[in-house]
Design a protein around this motif. Sequence first.
Motif: not given
Lengths: 470, 225
Positions: A99-106
Motif C-alpha cells: 500500500v505504501r508503495r502503491n503496488g510498485k513492488v517486484d
Amino acid sequence: MPQGTLCRALPVQNEEELKELLADTGGKKYYAEMQELDVNADKLAATLQKTLKSRLRTWLNICAKCGMCAESCFLYRIHNRDPKQVPAYKIQTTLGEIVRRNGKVDNKFMQHCMYTAWAKCTCCNRCGTYCPHGIDMGVMFGYLRGLLFSQGFVPWELKIGSGMHRVYRAQMNVTEEDWVETCEWMAEEQQEEYPLLEIPVDKEGADIMYTCNAREPKHYPEDIAEMAILFHIAGEDWTVPSKGWEQTSLSMFAGDWEACTMQVKEVYDAMERLKPKRMVGTECGHAHRATVIEGPYWAGREDGLPPVPCQHYVEWLAEALRLGKIKIDPAKRIKEPYTIQDSCNYVRNHGIKKAVREVMSYLADPSYYRPMEPDLEHNYCCGGGGGFNGIGMYRKERNFALMTKRDQILATGAKLVIAPCHNCWDAIRDLEEHFAIGIRWSFLKPLVVHAAIIPEHLKPQEEEEMEEEA
Amino acid sequence: MYDFLTGPMLYLSLAIFIGGCIWRVVWYIRGLDQKLDRVAYKAHLEHGLKHAARSVIAFIIPFGSHTWRAKPAMTIATFFFHFAIVGIPLFAPAHTTLMDQWLWIAPLSLPQSVVDFLILMFFISAAFLILRRVALPEVRILTNWQDVMVLAITIAPFITGVLASTHTGDYQFWLNMHIFCGEVMLIAIPFTKLSHFVLFFMSRGQLGMDFGIKRGGLKGTKFAW
Ligand code: SF4
Ligand code: SF4
Ligand code: SF4
C-alpha cells in the motif's frame, strides 16, 4: 518471461490446463516459472484503489504498534517469540508495504508476501480479538492473498485447488456422476444392516438438504454412509443434491474470489431448486465458513445470509440428540477422558461453541471432559488452517506449527481428541504421525453411529418373521 | 507571540482538529463496503450496533477484555496515559478558566490534587511505554520514526506544561511552548495514527458488528471479548 505457462496471473481456465498443472509433480516447473513472473504494478494499484476501503486502510494506519497482538498468535508463540512473527509486523511488512508503495513492488517482494501470507498466517482470526483496536490480521491476510492470487503468486496446490472449483465445482475431481454413484453405492452397502436406508437424490421440499466436502466421496465414502445412517435413524426427511453438493472452497484459501462465487452459487442454486427447509453441512470448518458465513457475500446477497437456514453438522447432531431422535446406548458410552478441538472457522467465527459439548454430554459422562487451555472462541488454530495443511512447500513450517496443538492436547492428559472439522482432523492426524504422542482423534459421526440405538422398526427382520409375513 | 498562539492559531488548530475528526469518521463510515468487508451492515444495523457497543465497552473498561487481563501492567499504563491525555486538557483548573474566557464554555474542573496525580501517572505511564518500546523485541520491531514522533507529540505538552506551571526557567517561553505543543497535537490528531482518538471507536465497533452480524451474533452468541 513475463508470464509462465503454468505460473501466471490468469487462473485455470479448463480441464486441460488443470491436468497440465497436476502433471507438474510438486510444482517444480511452476515454482521455477514463478521466479521470472512479472508483477503488474498498474493493475495492483488499480485493485488497491478499487478494493482497499476505509476499514482496511484504517487498520493499517491506526495500528498503535503496541505489540498486544503478539501473544495472541500461536505462530509467534511457537516460534520462540520471534518478533518477525508478530501479527502486526507480518501485515505491515507485506500488505502495508504494498500500500505504501502503491503496488510498485517486484517479484522478490511478492514471493516474500506469498510466504508470509500462507506460511506465517492461517487466517485463524485470533489476533483481531486481542488487538485493542480490533485490527484483524486474519481478514487482512485474506485480502492480501486475493492480491497475490490476482498476480499469480500463489502456492501450486492452491492454484490447483481453485482450478478444481472452476472446472468441477468441487475441490477435487469428483463429477456429478461420481458423486451420485458414490451415494448409491454407500446406500446399498448399508442395506444389509439398515434395509430401508436410502440416500435420496434431488428430492424437492425435503426438510434437510445435505452437503459435504469432496474428499468424502473421493477418499472417505464411509463418512457419507455414516451421515446417511444417522439421518435414517433420526427419521429425517432429507436429500442430497446431484449438483451443488460440495460445500468447501479451496478458492477461499487461495484468494480466488471469482471461483469462490462460482462455487457457492452452485450450492445456493441447489437450495433454490430443491427448496429444502434447511441445509445441513458436514463436519468441516472451512466448508461451513465458505458456504454459510462468507458465501452470501460472494453471491451478492444483501442480507448476508444463505437462501435457506444452514447448520453445521454438529448443530444438527446436538438437536437430534436433544429431541431424542437419536438415542445413545448407555453401555456404549465413551469411558475415557477426551478433549475437544474447537475449529476457528465455526467456533470463533460463527459462535457455534455449545453444540459439540452438548453432543459429547450424551456420548460420555461429563466428568471425562478435559478442556483445552485456552478453548472455545479463544482456542488456538490446530496448526494447519487456511490451506497450510495442503501446501507441500511449507510442510516443514506446518509441522513445526503443529506443536502448539500437540502441547495443548498433552496438557489435557486425554488420549481421545474430538475434531469435528476436516482440516483440524487432518492436522491432528499429522501431528500424531509426526510426534507420536499416542492419541486418537475422531469426527463425531462414527462415535454416534457406534453408540446409537437402532430403533426396532429399522432393524433387519428375522428370517422367520419374514417367512410368516410372506 | 502569546496573542497569536491563543488567538488565530488556537482557533485554527481547534478547527482542524474538530473538522478533521469529523471528516475521519464520515470517511470511515462512507468507506464501509458491505460486499468487500463481507458484513451485512444495512440488513442487521440495529443488531450490529448493539454488538459494536458491547465490543467498545469491553475495551474502554480497564480489564474489561481478555487482552487487558492478559497484560495488567500494560493495561494500567495505557489507561492512565489516555485518562490523562483526555482529562487534563479538558478539566485541569488552569485550562477551564481559560476556556471560560476564550471559548465561552466552562466545564467542571478537577481538583488540582487529582490533576497533579494524573500528571504524575502520565509520566510514569509514558516512561513505561517508552521503555517497553525499547526493551521488548516484539514492540521494537514494529516501531518506526513516525511512532517516535507521535509519542513525542503527545508527551511534549505535558513536559512544557509542567515547566511552565512550576515557573522553571523562562515562564513566558515555556507557556508559549506549552500552548504551541498542545496545538501541534490537536493538528496531528486527524493526520496521524492519533486519529484513533475517534477511529478506535469506529474500528473496534466495526469488529463488534462483524461478530454481531456475521460471525455468530445472529445465532445469539455473544463473543467473549
Ligand atoms: S495489537 Fe493491534 S494496534 Fe497493537 S500492534 Fe497489534 S495490530 Fe497494532
Ligand atoms: S490470524 Fe491467526 S495466524 Fe494469522 S496472524 Fe492472526 S493469530 Fe496469527
Ligand atoms: S484448521 Fe481448524 S483450527 Fe486451524 S484455522 Fe482452520 S478451523 Fe481453525
